[in-house]
Scaffold this motif. Structure first.
Motif, mmCIF file in Angstrom:
data_model
loop_
_atom_site.group_PDB
_atom_site.id
_atom_site.type_symbol
_atom_site.label_atom_id
_atom_site.label_comp_id
_atom_site.label_asym_id
_atom_site.label_seq_id
_atom_site.Cartn_x
_atom_site.Cartn_y
_atom_site.Cartn_z
ATOM 1 N N ARG A 164 0.827 -1.207 0.000
ATOM 2 C CA ARG A 164 0.000 0.000 0.000
ATOM 3 C C ARG A 164 0.858 1.252 0.000
ATOM 4 O O ARG A 164 0.377 2.337 -0.265
ATOM 5 C CB ARG A 164 -0.906 0.000 1.226
ATOM 6 C CG ARG A 164 -1.963 -1.085 1.160
ATOM 7 C CD ARG A 164 -2.816 -1.031 2.367
ATOM 8 N NE ARG A 164 -1.986 -1.280 3.534
ATOM 9 C CZ ARG A 164 -2.399 -1.838 4.651
ATOM 10 N NH1 ARG A 164 -3.637 -2.187 4.774
ATOM 11 N NH2 ARG A 164 -1.584 -2.032 5.655
ATOM 12 N N ARG A 165 2.130 1.103 0.272
ATOM 13 C CA ARG A 165 3.016 2.261 0.328
ATOM 14 C C ARG A 165 3.580 2.620 -1.045
ATOM 15 O O ARG A 165 3.546 3.767 -1.460
ATOM 16 C CB ARG A 165 4.152 1.971 1.301
ATOM 17 C CG ARG A 165 5.046 3.141 1.573
ATOM 18 C CD ARG A 165 6.044 2.798 2.633
ATOM 19 N NE ARG A 165 6.738 3.975 3.094
ATOM 20 C CZ ARG A 165 7.716 3.945 3.943
ATOM 21 N NH1 ARG A 165 8.119 2.800 4.446
ATOM 22 N NH2 ARG A 165 8.308 5.044 4.312
ATOM 23 N N GLY A 217 2.859 0.620 -3.977
ATOM 24 C CA GLY A 217 2.015 0.137 -5.058
ATOM 25 C C GLY A 217 2.520 -1.105 -5.761
ATOM 26 O O GLY A 217 1.935 -1.533 -6.747
ATOM 27 N N ARG A 218 3.598 -1.675 -5.262
ATOM 28 C CA ARG A 218 4.178 -2.861 -5.877
ATOM 29 C C ARG A 218 3.359 -4.103 -5.531
ATOM 30 O O ARG A 218 2.760 -4.183 -4.474
ATOM 31 C CB ARG A 218 5.593 -3.040 -5.326
ATOM 32 C CG ARG A 218 6.555 -3.689 -6.222
ATOM 33 C CD ARG A 218 7.974 -3.468 -5.721
ATOM 34 N NE ARG A 218 8.073 -3.396 -4.270
ATOM 35 C CZ ARG A 218 8.322 -4.448 -3.492
ATOM 36 N NH1 ARG A 218 8.489 -5.616 -4.026
ATOM 37 N NH2 ARG A 218 8.403 -4.299 -2.194
ATOM 38 N N THR A 219 3.302 -5.087 -6.421
ATOM 39 C CA THR A 219 2.610 -6.347 -6.194
ATOM 40 C C THR A 219 3.581 -7.488 -6.420
ATOM 41 O O THR A 219 4.320 -7.495 -7.410
ATOM 42 C CB THR A 219 1.411 -6.503 -7.144
ATOM 43 O OG1 THR A 219 0.515 -5.413 -6.920
ATOM 44 C CG2 THR A 219 0.679 -7.799 -6.901
ATOM 45 N N VAL A 220 3.586 -8.448 -5.496
ATOM 46 C CA VAL A 220 4.446 -9.623 -5.606
ATOM 47 C C VAL A 220 3.543 -10.840 -5.636
ATOM 48 O O VAL A 220 2.631 -10.979 -4.830
ATOM 49 C CB VAL A 220 5.422 -9.713 -4.410
ATOM 50 C CG1 VAL A 220 6.278 -10.948 -4.515
ATOM 51 C CG2 VAL A 220 6.281 -8.473 -4.327
ATOM 52 N N LEU A 260 7.684 -9.168 0.450
ATOM 53 C CA LEU A 260 7.771 -7.729 0.213
ATOM 54 C C LEU A 260 9.065 -7.151 0.770
ATOM 55 O O LEU A 260 9.710 -6.316 0.139
ATOM 56 C CB LEU A 260 6.579 -7.013 0.846
ATOM 57 C CG LEU A 260 5.261 -7.104 0.098
ATOM 58 C CD1 LEU A 260 4.165 -6.442 0.896
ATOM 59 C CD2 LEU A 260 5.370 -6.498 -1.271
ATOM 60 N N ASP A 261 9.452 -7.584 1.965
ATOM 61 C CA ASP A 261 10.654 -7.035 2.590
ATOM 62 C C ASP A 261 11.920 -7.382 1.818
ATOM 63 O O ASP A 261 12.876 -6.607 1.807
ATOM 64 C CB ASP A 261 10.780 -7.529 4.033
ATOM 65 C CG ASP A 261 9.777 -6.851 4.949
ATOM 66 O OD1 ASP A 261 9.199 -5.826 4.543
ATOM 67 O OD2 ASP A 261 9.564 -7.356 6.061
ATOM 68 N N ASP A 262 11.922 -8.553 1.179
ATOM 69 C CA ASP A 262 13.115 -8.959 0.434
ATOM 70 C C ASP A 262 13.390 -8.060 -0.759
ATOM 71 O O ASP A 262 14.529 -7.922 -1.186
ATOM 72 C CB ASP A 262 12.978 -10.412 -0.046
ATOM 73 C CG ASP A 262 13.104 -11.403 1.103
ATOM 74 O OD1 ASP A 262 13.569 -10.991 2.196
ATOM 75 O OD2 ASP A 262 12.739 -12.570 0.923
ATOM 76 N N CYS A 314 7.594 -2.294 3.517
ATOM 77 C CA CYS A 314 6.349 -2.129 2.800
ATOM 78 C C CYS A 314 5.163 -2.370 3.719
ATOM 79 O O CYS A 314 5.278 -2.984 4.768
ATOM 80 C CB CYS A 314 6.300 -3.113 1.626
ATOM 81 S SG CYS A 314 7.479 -2.707 0.331
ATOM 82 N N TRP A 315 4.003 -1.924 3.290
ATOM 83 C CA TRP A 315 2.765 -2.102 4.022
ATOM 84 C C TRP A 315 1.926 -3.103 3.253
ATOM 85 O O TRP A 315 1.321 -2.767 2.227
ATOM 86 C CB TRP A 315 2.039 -0.782 4.153
ATOM 87 C CG TRP A 315 2.835 0.286 4.845
ATOM 88 C CD1 TRP A 315 3.904 0.117 5.660
ATOM 89 C CD2 TRP A 315 2.621 1.683 4.739
ATOM 90 N NE1 TRP A 315 4.367 1.323 6.095
ATOM 91 C CE2 TRP A 315 3.604 2.309 5.543
ATOM 92 C CE3 TRP A 315 1.709 2.469 4.081
ATOM 93 C CZ2 TRP A 315 3.679 3.684 5.688
ATOM 94 C CZ3 TRP A 315 1.789 3.841 4.225
ATOM 95 C CH2 TRP A 315 2.748 4.431 5.023
ATOM 96 N N PRO A 316 1.859 -4.351 3.690
ATOM 97 C CA PRO A 316 1.215 -5.403 2.890
ATOM 98 C C PRO A 316 -0.291 -5.266 2.808
ATOM 99 O O PRO A 316 -0.953 -4.823 3.736
ATOM 100 C CB PRO A 316 1.605 -6.685 3.615
ATOM 101 C CG PRO A 316 1.879 -6.270 5.014
ATOM 102 C CD PRO A 316 2.415 -4.882 4.940
#
Length: 124
Positions: A72-73, A75-78, A103-105, A119-121
């Protein structure tokens, strides 16, 4: 602040309704009804699946084939396939922890402060 006489008049007007039992002292044990109510509430909450419930599931119980977590911070999607996630992290790993680790990686939001890093998941 009302005076003592005004407080007594208010008490008479209310009918002098006072609690039948005094409150518990800080070192008293809580009544068994309290603990039973907590256990019943936990049982009913465990059966309900609300929004974001897939984040609390073990990987072996997640129904989706592709697991997706967004930030949410930034906008990236994994995305990761369930089979790969089980192979890398184990079937009993919690999906919320696995998604946060994914996300943290690859996080790009590094400030140097622990409270602000990462990141904010958002699980979907």
């Amino acid at each position: 602040m009302p005076t003592r006489r005004q407080m007594e008049q208010l008490a008479r007007a209310v009918g002098g309704k006072t609690p039948s039992a005094l409150g518990l002292a800080p070192n008293d044990d809580l009544p068994p009804e309290y603990w039973q109510a907590l256990l019943e509430a936990a049982d009913t909450d465990a059966g309900q699946a609300g929004p974001g419930a897939s984040g609390r599931l073990r990987l072996s119980r997640v129904p989706d084939h592709v697991l997706r977590v967004g930030c949410r911070r930034c906008g990236r999607t994994v995305e990761i396939q369930k089979a790969d996630a089980v192979r890398l992290y184990g079937p009993e790993s919690v999906w919320r922890d696995v998604g946060q680790r994914l996300l943290d990686d690859t996080c790009t939001q590094r400030t140097g402060r622990y409270e602000e890093d990462g990141c904010w998941p958002s699980f979907s």
